[in-house]
Design a protein around this motif. Structure first.
Motif, short mmCIF file in Angstrom:
data_model
loop_
_atom_site.label_atom_id
_atom_site.label_comp_id
_atom_site.label_asym_id
_atom_site.label_seq_id
_atom_site.Cartn_x
_atom_site.Cartn_y
_atom_site.Cartn_z
N ILE A 1 -73.83 -23.83 -0.19
CA ILE A 1 -73.84 -24.42 -1.54
C ILE A 1 -74.31 -23.40 -2.57
O ILE A 1 -73.78 -23.32 -3.68
N GLU A 2 -75.32 -22.61 -2.21
CA GLU A 2 -75.82 -21.59 -3.15
C GLU A 2 -74.74 -20.56 -3.47
O GLU A 2 -74.72 -20.00 -4.56
N ILE A 3 -73.84 -20.32 -2.53
CA ILE A 3 -72.76 -19.35 -2.78
C ILE A 3 -71.81 -19.88 -3.85
O ILE A 3 -71.48 -19.18 -4.82
N VAL A 4 -71.36 -21.12 -3.69
CA VAL A 4 -70.37 -21.65 -4.65
C VAL A 4 -71.02 -21.92 -6.01
O VAL A 4 -70.36 -21.81 -7.05
N ARG A 5 -72.30 -22.25 -6.02
CA ARG A 5 -72.99 -22.39 -7.30
C ARG A 5 -73.10 -21.04 -8.00
O ARG A 5 -72.98 -20.93 -9.23
N HIS A 6 -73.31 -19.99 -7.22
CA HIS A 6 -73.37 -18.64 -7.77
C HIS A 6 -72.02 -18.25 -8.36
O HIS A 6 -71.95 -17.65 -9.45
N LEU A 7 -70.94 -18.58 -7.66
CA LEU A 7 -69.60 -18.27 -8.16
C LEU A 7 -69.27 -19.08 -9.41
O LEU A 7 -68.58 -18.59 -10.31
N GLU A 8 -69.74 -20.29 -9.46
CA GLU A 8 -69.52 -21.11 -10.64
C GLU A 8 -70.20 -20.48 -11.86
O GLU A 8 -69.62 -20.42 -12.96
N LYS A 9 -71.40 -19.98 -11.66
CA LYS A 9 -72.15 -19.34 -12.75
C LYS A 9 -71.54 -18.00 -13.13
O LYS A 9 -71.41 -17.67 -14.30
N LYS A 10 -71.13 -17.22 -12.11
CA LYS A 10 -70.64 -15.85 -12.36
C LYS A 10 -69.24 -15.84 -12.96
O LYS A 10 -68.96 -15.07 -13.88
N TYR A 11 -68.35 -16.68 -12.44
CA TYR A 11 -66.95 -16.65 -12.86
C TYR A 11 -66.50 -17.94 -13.56
O TYR A 11 -65.31 -18.07 -13.85
N ASN A 12 -67.42 -18.85 -13.77
CA ASN A 12 -67.05 -20.17 -14.32
C ASN A 12 -65.98 -20.81 -13.45
O ASN A 12 -65.02 -21.42 -13.94
N GLN A 13 -66.17 -20.67 -12.14
CA GLN A 13 -65.17 -21.11 -11.16
C GLN A 13 -65.64 -22.42 -10.52
O GLN A 13 -66.72 -22.47 -9.94
N PRO A 14 -64.86 -23.48 -10.59
CA PRO A 14 -65.31 -24.77 -10.05
C PRO A 14 -65.31 -24.79 -8.53
O PRO A 14 -64.70 -23.92 -7.89
N TYR A 15 -65.99 -25.79 -7.98
CA TYR A 15 -65.98 -25.94 -6.53
C TYR A 15 -65.88 -27.41 -6.15
O TYR A 15 -66.32 -28.30 -6.89
N LEU A 16 -65.28 -27.64 -4.99
CA LEU A 16 -65.21 -28.97 -4.39
C LEU A 16 -66.10 -28.97 -3.16
O LEU A 16 -65.89 -28.18 -2.24
N HIS A 17 -67.07 -29.85 -3.15
CA HIS A 17 -68.01 -29.93 -2.03
C HIS A 17 -67.65 -31.12 -1.14
O HIS A 17 -67.70 -32.27 -1.58
#
Length: 451
Positions: free
Chosen positions: A237-253
């Motif tokens: 989860i910390e990885i996709v949250r990091h990507l969301e912050k870095k690239y404004n990239q959404p995630y589906l959990h």
């Protein structure tokens, strides 16, 4: 291995029979990347212990490339602790670059390097500025388990190797964040099955670990993906949250790994709806897979009807959050077995625990179970020994640590979590449509063989 997993709450709280490795085990995430080489900046024996726990004594997975006994290591000693190990690390990186023809090098620092405060970043920076693909990750064992180490290593690669991106995203391209390499016993087979499903329903997948990965080129493409898919209760989860912050990239959990037709079809439909891609391809695939699945399940029902009186009806699972949740839900919801003891051993952060509890409270209509979080294998074994499985044959899904209890209870034990030293895993999967059938085969073959 137990001495490397200590509780820090005070007192003599050494963990007996641990079910996870320490944070520097995250170096094996680099091994799982095609063209990746870890460089261990730690004491002698640290990486070998990680390999034996996560690889060799975990289904005898073995390792490839720079894994196993081939991991370059600084073997930090007393003099390095007193005088600093920067020169030694510098020489190790230089030698590794000369010997290995690789696409990515990950310097993973263990307890000693972090405690003495070696400036690993400055050493690595020199090589990166010279054009070498080298990153570093602070993975001291005191930071937590190898699951935490995995997240640290991945974020380090994203920040130091993948870098910034301001381009367009590709619709239908998904970054897959799934089981932790080498730690999850069936990770390779499970990746193959989940990637098969994703590609069949119309997605292009950045497969970042394992045999189907194209290597670092897919890591470079991470920012181009439409979204990140995380299939896990908490790890990653910390990885996709990091990507969301870095690239404004959404995630589906999606917290539950899908096993069986109902769960896998629901997983596909949720994914397709989220991505807003054409449903025609996915529905055709679901129909084909469901027909095959129920064809074999219908044949299995003849066995079940004949032998029902000698089959297990109650079961327990002892393992990490992802496997314990997935297996429990499938066996309770689709097979109709009764969960009596579910123990989670991977020490999920407190912030995720209530969400995990809630997933176990909605296993199936009218079926729920209260879980226990236990890092200490001795306590888990004691809890199992005190569990009432009724008059039938108990079924336990766990690790080698639970083998003594299983023998005492005349239970069927299926090793599904590390350490798994009494099973050999090549390309095994228990997830999706096909993996569910393999899981049923394994359980009921063990049942017939025990008679």
């Amino acid at each position: 291995m137990a001495e490397r997993n200590l509780k820090v709450t005070g007192g003599n709280n050494t963990i007996v029979h641990p079910h996870y490795a320490c944070a520097i085990g995250g170096a094996y995430s680099a091994v799982a990347i095609k063209g990746g080489v870890p460089i261990a900046n730690c004491g002698p024996g640290c990486m070998y212990k990680q390999y034996f726990f996560m690889g060799f004594e975990n289904g005898f997975q073995g390792s490839t490339g720079a894994g196993g006994g081939n991991v370059p290591s600084a073997n930090v000693g007393e003099s390095d602790i007193v005088f600093g190990g920067m020169k030694k690390l510098d020489d190790l990186i230089k030698a590794t670059l000369a010997i290995y023809d690789a696409d990515l090098f990950v310097v993973a620092t263990g307890c000693t390097g972090e405690l003495v405060g070696d400036d690993v970043g400055s050493v690595v920076k020199k090589y990166r500025e010279a054009g070498y693909p080298v990153v570093y990750a602070d993975t001291g064992g005191f930071k937590g388990s190898n699951l935490i180490g995995h997240e640290i290593v991945v974020k380090a690669i994203i920040d130091q190797f993948v870098g910034d991106y301001d381009g367009k995203r590709q619709k239908g391209l998904v970054n897959l964040w799934f089981e932790t390499p080498y730690f999850n016993t069936n990770w390779r087979g499970d990746y193959i099955e989940i990637v098969r499903i994703l590609r069949a329903i119309g997605f292009k997948v950045n497969v970042l670990f394992g045999p189907q990965s194209e290597g670092v080129s897919e890591w470079r493409d991470i920012p181009k993906a439409q979204f990140n898919l995380i299939i896990s209760p908490w790890a990653g989860i910390e990885i996709v949250r990091h990507l969301e912050k870095k690239y404004n990239q959404p995630y589906l959990h999606i917290p539950v790994i899908p096993i069986g037709e109902e769960a896998t079809s629901a997983f596909i439909r949720e994914l397709v709806k989220y991505a807003e891609i054409d449903e025609e391809e996915s529905e055709k695939f679901i129909k084909e897979e469901a027909e095959l699945y129920y064809y074999f399940l219908d044949s299995f029902s003849h066995f079940f009807a004949e032998y029902w009186y000698g089959l297990p009806s109650r079961f327990a699972v002892v393992g990490d959050s992802a496997y314990t949740l997935a297996y429990t839900k499938f066996l309770a919801d689709q097979v109709g077995l009764i969960p009596v003891k579910q123990i989670i051993t991977d020490n999920p952060p407190e912030q995720f625990r209530e969400e995990i509890r809630e997933e176990f409270r909605k296993l199936s209509e009218g079926v729920s179970v209260e879980i226990e979080f236990m890092e200490d294998g001795y306590l888990a074994e004691k809890a199992l020994a005190e569990t009432d499985f009724g008059s039938g044959v108990p079924l336990i899904l766990g690790s080698t640590w639970e083998s003594d209890v299983a023998r005492e209870k005349n239970a069927l034990l299926l090793e599904i979590d590390p350490p798994s030293s009494e099973t050999v895993v090549l390309n095994r999967s228990h997830i999706g449509y096909r993996g569910a059938l393999q899981l049923l085969e394994r359980i009921y073959t063990a049942t017939v063989g025990s008679k």
